[in-house]
Design an enzyme around this catalytic site. Structure first.
Site, short mmCIF file in Angstrom:
data_model
loop_
_atom_site.label_atom_id
_atom_site.label_comp_id
_atom_site.label_asym_id
_atom_site.label_seq_id
_atom_site.Cartn_x
_atom_site.Cartn_y
_atom_site.Cartn_z
N ASP A 55 16.96 12.66 -9.78
CA ASP A 55 18.00 11.80 -10.36
C ASP A 55 18.85 12.48 -11.42
O ASP A 55 19.87 11.94 -11.83
CB ASP A 55 17.39 10.54 -10.96
CG ASP A 55 16.41 10.84 -12.09
OD1 ASP A 55 16.16 12.02 -12.36
OD2 ASP A 55 15.90 9.88 -12.69
N ARG A 284 18.31 4.73 -16.11
CA ARG A 284 18.92 4.89 -14.79
C ARG A 284 19.95 3.80 -14.53
O ARG A 284 20.14 2.89 -15.33
CB ARG A 284 17.82 4.84 -13.72
CG ARG A 284 16.85 6.00 -13.74
CD ARG A 284 17.40 7.15 -12.96
NE ARG A 284 17.71 6.73 -11.60
CZ ARG A 284 16.79 6.62 -10.63
NH1 ARG A 284 15.53 6.91 -10.87
NH2 ARG A 284 17.15 6.22 -9.42
N TYR A 292 8.06 9.33 -16.68
CA TYR A 292 7.10 10.35 -16.27
C TYR A 292 5.94 10.30 -17.26
O TYR A 292 6.15 10.35 -18.48
CB TYR A 292 7.72 11.75 -16.32
CG TYR A 292 8.72 12.03 -15.22
CD1 TYR A 292 8.30 12.52 -13.99
CD2 TYR A 292 10.08 11.84 -15.43
CE1 TYR A 292 9.22 12.80 -12.98
CE2 TYR A 292 11.00 12.12 -14.44
CZ TYR A 292 10.56 12.60 -13.22
OH TYR A 292 11.48 12.88 -12.22
N PRO A 368 9.50 18.07 -11.93
CA PRO A 368 10.79 17.36 -11.92
C PRO A 368 11.26 16.97 -13.32
O PRO A 368 12.38 16.49 -13.47
CB PRO A 368 10.50 16.12 -11.07
CG PRO A 368 9.04 15.88 -11.23
CD PRO A 368 8.42 17.25 -11.34
#
Length: 665
Positions: A55, A284, A292, A368
């Site tokens: 993302d 987001r 995370y 990530p």
């Protein structure tokens, strides 16, 4: 015969076969479409990505999107993330905010870090591909066998690669990424997200995924193959290229949720640190937040690997609640979640000869959490895509393919080093179990030390046939800050004819040609006018003592020339007229008229605060004398010099492009 029975294998040819339709594969496919290459792109999944996955979008990637023409869609849907807050315990164990931290180089690009899920980015690239060609992703197709005849490698007309493809049944092709935990029957959404979670362009594709499929096998002969098929790359294994590195001992959980919490910075990028670990908070689109969180450490008895089925959504939720305490945390909507073990690995090479190439996760894997995976993958595909495409259509010298690993491998090494340092900050604690007090400062130091690399402000591409660097012996460069192997620092310019302003990231489109950028300097001065006129005479072919690079080289389908000229002068626009410039710099088309889009001015616009007329200063170019450079199709500078150095510039292009054959007498 039923629709699911296998038919007899058919044989076909394609110039380029791309395996994997993720970010890197789609970027490579974009160049096939732009250059009119006979190509195919296959993917084992039945549909594109819809939820989850990557993302983070860095400035350089967004600059490339701008050059491709769809950055406005990212801005419309995405979430800008330019500040980060770090929450750490004070001396009394109370969580306190440190920050906000903002990049000291925030204005080095006209784009900021943004957050938007991978599925939407794939949608935008696919739509852009369709602007140029009818190339479609063939979904639910896998490669089963591979043969490579190395004796044919140097024959440009040969098809040395043979791949057997098989079309999967609906059941085989159901993608795991449509479930919340990677198991069970495919369902697009759970926990209440429903149809409204997808925009109409993606929803239509999801509806069509269950159409009947005809199982079949096919033997494909290809000139080139680009493997973009992920960390477990089938393509990489066929050519025996290893991934070198190791797995970390920590297991991480990732959740995309609409949070219910009293934590004040849940909609701000940042971290929350506890004695047992650190959460990364990523706001987001659509009110979602990605978290995370470390969930467990791998038991040494398992040889460093973990059983994914032991990780549950409730387990991840409990870890978030514990680390975030005394703030509360809950959710009713979970769009996607997964658990993973970080593998920090890189392949020793990204190619096998000049016909087989690997990109993205197929050649480098990492955590990530650094927000670079999709960016690195897309830039890999962008890099190798234009090179293979132009070689495949006979417009470029096959030797340029040797620059791919040399340009991209060092960046993969930097990525892993960044990840090792950054990921370590999420698990490191002091010996007495409390987090070190300087945690926030150390995290800022790590980010800033890798900033030029991570944001793509520098590419570090080495000297090669595609990058002619100026040596110290040759003296100072005509354009000090326009360095071959790097991008042009973005500036906003005024169009000479119409006065409208445009960023260079959009002006220099990724639509195929090499561009000769003429920084014409102050053309009010008579001596400078003559320098520009002399250059124009050479380009026009009137000066028989020099060779013009125009119309000298083969082109790509749909374009008359692979060379385009853009002129940017530094005089006040009011004191210069469009028709003052030589015609070769403003070419005339009997249907479309004059090339008004070819002449630009580095001047300020009172109505546009971003157009300040400071481009020459930022680029390190003398406003009187100007300079000249060649921009590669991927928007990186290949050559730079003075206006008089046409022979040197032509020698650069001669080493890259294929000359038009001389007519036989």
């Amino acid at each position: 015969m039923t629709m699911t029975q296998e038919t007899e294998a058919v044989e076909s040819q394609t110039d380029v076969l791309i395996i994997g339709a993720g970010p890197s594969g789609l970027m490579a496919a974009y160049w096939m479409a732009v250059c009119g290459v006979r190509a195919r792109i296959i993917d084992k999944k039945g549909t594109k990505v819809f939820t989850g996955q990557a993302d983070g979008l860095r400035p350089r990637t967004l600059e490339l999107f701008d050059s491709m023409g769809f950055q406005h869609r990212v801005i419309h849907e995405g979430h800008v993330a330019v500040e980060a807050n770090f929450w750490v315990p004070d001396e009394n164990g109370k969580l306190t905010r440190q920050g906000p931290h903002c990049s000291p180089k925030i204005n080095e690009s006209n784009h900021y870090n943004m957050l938007l899920n991978q599925g939407r980015i794939e949608r935008f690239v696919i739509d852009t591909i369709h602007k140029y060609s009818d190339l479609e992703v063939e979904r639910g197709v896998i490669a089963e066998s591979f043969e490579y005849d190395e004796t044919l490698e140097d024959n440009p007309d040969a098809y040395p690669i043979t791949v057997k493809l098989r079309t999967l049944s609906d059941e085989e092709a159901n993608p795991a990424h449509l479930t919340t935990n990677g198991s069970g029957p495919p369902t697009a959404f759970t926990n209440g997200m429903g149809r409204g979670s997808l925009l109409p362009d993606d929803w239509e594709e999801l509806i069509q995924k269950s159409r009947a499929r005809q199982a079949k096998t096919e033997i494909v002969k290809a000139k080139y193959i680009i493997g973009c098929d992920g960390a477990h790359s089938w393509t990489r294994k066929q050519v025996n290229i290893p991934l070198e590195g190791s797995m970390t001992e920590h297991i991480w959980g990732v959740i995309d949720v609409v949070p219910l919490t009293n934590f004040p910075d849940i909609r701000r990028l940042g971290t929350i640190t506890h004695s047992s670990g650190t959460i990364l908070v990523i706001p987001r689109e659509r009110r979602m937040v990605r978290l995370y969180v470390p969930v467990q450490i791998v038991d040494a008895s398992t040889n460093g690997r973990f059983d994914r089925s032991t990780i549950t959504l409730e387990m991840i939720k409990a870890r978030v609640q514990a680390i975030m305490s005394p703030f509360t945390f809950d959710f009713q909507v979970c769009d996607w979640w997964t658990a993973y073990q970080v593998g920090q690995r890189v392949a020793p090479t990204f190619n096998k000869g000049t016909r087989i190439f690997l990109a993205g996760d197929a050649v480098h894997t990492h955590s990530p959490k650094v927000g670079l995976g999709m960016n690195m993958s897309m830039q890999d595909g962008f890099n190798i895509g234009w090179k293979v495409a132009m070689v495949a259509v006979g417009a470029a010298n096959p030797a340029i393919l040797n620059t791919y690993t040399a340009e991209r491998h060092p960046l993969a090494e930097m990525l892993l080093e960044f990840d090792r340092l950054w990921s370590g900050e999420f698990t490191e604690t002091s010996t007495n179990g409390t987090t070190k007090a300087d945690k926030a400062d150390r995290m800022v130091d790590v980010v800033e030390s890798f900033m030029d690399f991570a944001d793509g402000l520098k590419a570090y591409y080495p000297n090669s046939s595609l990058v002619w660097k100026v040596s110290e012996e040759e003296g100072p460069a005509a354009a000090r800050n326009l360095i071959p192997g790097e991008r042009i620092p973005p500036m906003k310019l005024r169009n000479q004819a119409e006065g409208n302003s445009k960023w260079t990231t959009r002006l220099f489109e990724s639509d195929g040609p090499f561009r000769i950028i003429i920084l014409a300097g102050d053309v009010r001065v008579e001596a400078q006018q003559e320098r520009v006129a002399a250059l124009a005479r050479i380009l026009e072919g009137e000066d028989k003592t020099k060779v013009s690079p125009l119309c000298r080289y083969m082109s790509i389908p749909g374009r008359e020339s692979l060379i385009e000229i853009v002129t940017i002068h530094s005089a006040p626009w009011e004191e210069v007229e469009f028709f003052d410039f030589p015609e070769i710099l403003r070419p005339f088309d009997p249907v479309m008229g004059w090339g008004y889009e070819n002449i630009w001015c580095d001047a300020s616009a009172t109505w546009d605060p971003y157009c300040q007329g400071k481009g020459y200063e930022k680029w390190g170019v003398d406003r009187l004398r100007g300079a000249m450079l060649v921009l590669r199709p991927d928007q990186y500078i290949g050559w730079s010099g003075e206006l008089e150095e046409v022979d040197d510039m032509t020698a650069y292009l001669d080493g890259v492009l294929i000359k038009v054959p001389t007519p036989e007498l």
